[in-house]
Design an enzyme around this catalytic site. Structure first.
Site, PDB file in Angstrom:
ATOM      1  N   HIS A  13     132.061  23.872  29.873  1.00 57.90           N
ATOM      2  CA  HIS A  13     132.706  22.631  29.426  1.00 57.90           C
ATOM      3  C   HIS A  13     134.074  22.560  30.093  1.00 57.90           C
ATOM      4  CE1 HIS A  13     133.672  19.759  25.839  1.00 57.90           C
ATOM      5  NE2 HIS A  13     134.330  19.411  26.931  1.00 57.90           N
ATOM      6  N   GLU A  64     128.885  20.261  30.183  1.00 55.59           N
ATOM      7  CA  GLU A  64     129.165  19.333  29.096  1.00 55.59           C
ATOM      8  C   GLU A  64     130.602  18.850  29.179  1.00 55.59           C
ATOM      9  OE1 GLU A  64     128.228  21.597  25.584  1.00 55.59           O
ATOM     10  OE2 GLU A  64     130.268  22.385  25.440  1.00 55.59           O
ATOM     11  N   HIS A 117     126.830  24.339  18.299  1.00 56.32           N
ATOM     12  CA  HIS A 117     128.127  24.386  17.625  1.00 56.32           C
ATOM     13  C   HIS A 117     128.026  25.229  16.358  1.00 56.32           C
ATOM     14  CE1 HIS A 117     132.301  22.944  17.792  1.00 56.32           C
ATOM     15  NE2 HIS A 117     132.286  23.247  16.507  1.00 56.32           N
TER      16      HIS A 117
END
Length: 237
Positions: free
Chosen positions: A43, A70, A190
């Site tokens: 990310h 991401e 997550h």
């Protein structure tokens, strides 16, 4: 089979805390693959506080498994992804200043924007995923916008799991069923961990992929990276 994608952002955070190139992000990613990971997730954020753009370019030609990038689809992010051409891009609604992702997209409100961005990535042959809460309407609009998959934001599940696992997973099961009815692929991520991952998988065995970073890297401090990856893989059986 549900794939395990290891998010290596925390490895980059450790490297950047001291400067230099220890730990070597590319070597850790390749070792994760050797130890059984099915993919690598990064990310990159605008301030490069963990993964840097240069890391993304370094990783792409060397990885043997799936590469997932991401991030928030800013012009700079879109340009990076189109140049690197990972196997998958996951769109998250993060403000650049956020420490970590803490919500899914409102795909209804952002429908036109997401449709435009997804069309660009789909046209480049990159599989697309949109980060959403476990809400059937959000999944429906992600599918209408052109997403190949959704990634369910699992922090609420992880928080509620210790007190009532069945109640914690229930909305995610319903969301997963909605995704299956719509013919859209299903990822999750997550705060998934060794504590809660197997129960989540047992209730949603048609999951395509889980992306796990913080908990996995934390566990590796005690168990070692190879054993940790195998423990997470065992949770997906």
């Amino acid at each position: 089979m549900t794939k395990l994608s290891v998010n290596i952002n925390k490895v980059a955070t450790l490297r950047n805390a001291r400067g230099g190139n220890v730990p070597n992000v590319v070597k850790v990613a390749l070792d994760c693959e050797s130890f059984g990971a099915d993919g690598i997730t990064v990310h990159p954020r605008p301030d490069e506080r963990h993964i840097r753009r240069s890391d993304v370019y370094d990783l792409r030609p060397l990885l043997r498994t799936e590469f997932n990038i991401e991030g928030y689809p800013s012009p700079e992010f879109i340009d990076l992804v189109l140049k690197v051409k990972p196997h998958q891009v996951t769109l998250v609604p993060d403000d650049p200043s956020q420490i970590t992702s803490n919500s899914g997209w409102d795909t209804k409100v952002n429908f036109d924007f997401l449709t435009e961005v997804l069309d660009e990535f789909n046209g480049a042959g990159i599989r697309t995923s949109v980060f959403v809460a476990p809400d059937a309407e959000m999944i429906e609009y992600a599918a209408k916008a052109g997403a190949d998959r959704v990634e369910l934001y699992t922090e609420p599940y992880a928080t509620a799991y210790p007190k009532d696992p069945a109640a914690a997973v229930a909305p995610f099961v319903e969301a997963a069923k909605a995704a299956r009815r719509l013919g859209i692929g299903l990822n999750a991520g997550h705060d998934l961990s060794l504590l809660n991952l197997n129960y989540f998988y047992k209730n949603i065995p048609w999951l395509d992929e889980v992306s796990i970073g913080h908990a996995l890297i934390s566990d590796a401090l005690y168990l070692g990276l190879e054993r940790t990856i195998q423990e997470y893989k065992n949770c997906l059986r």
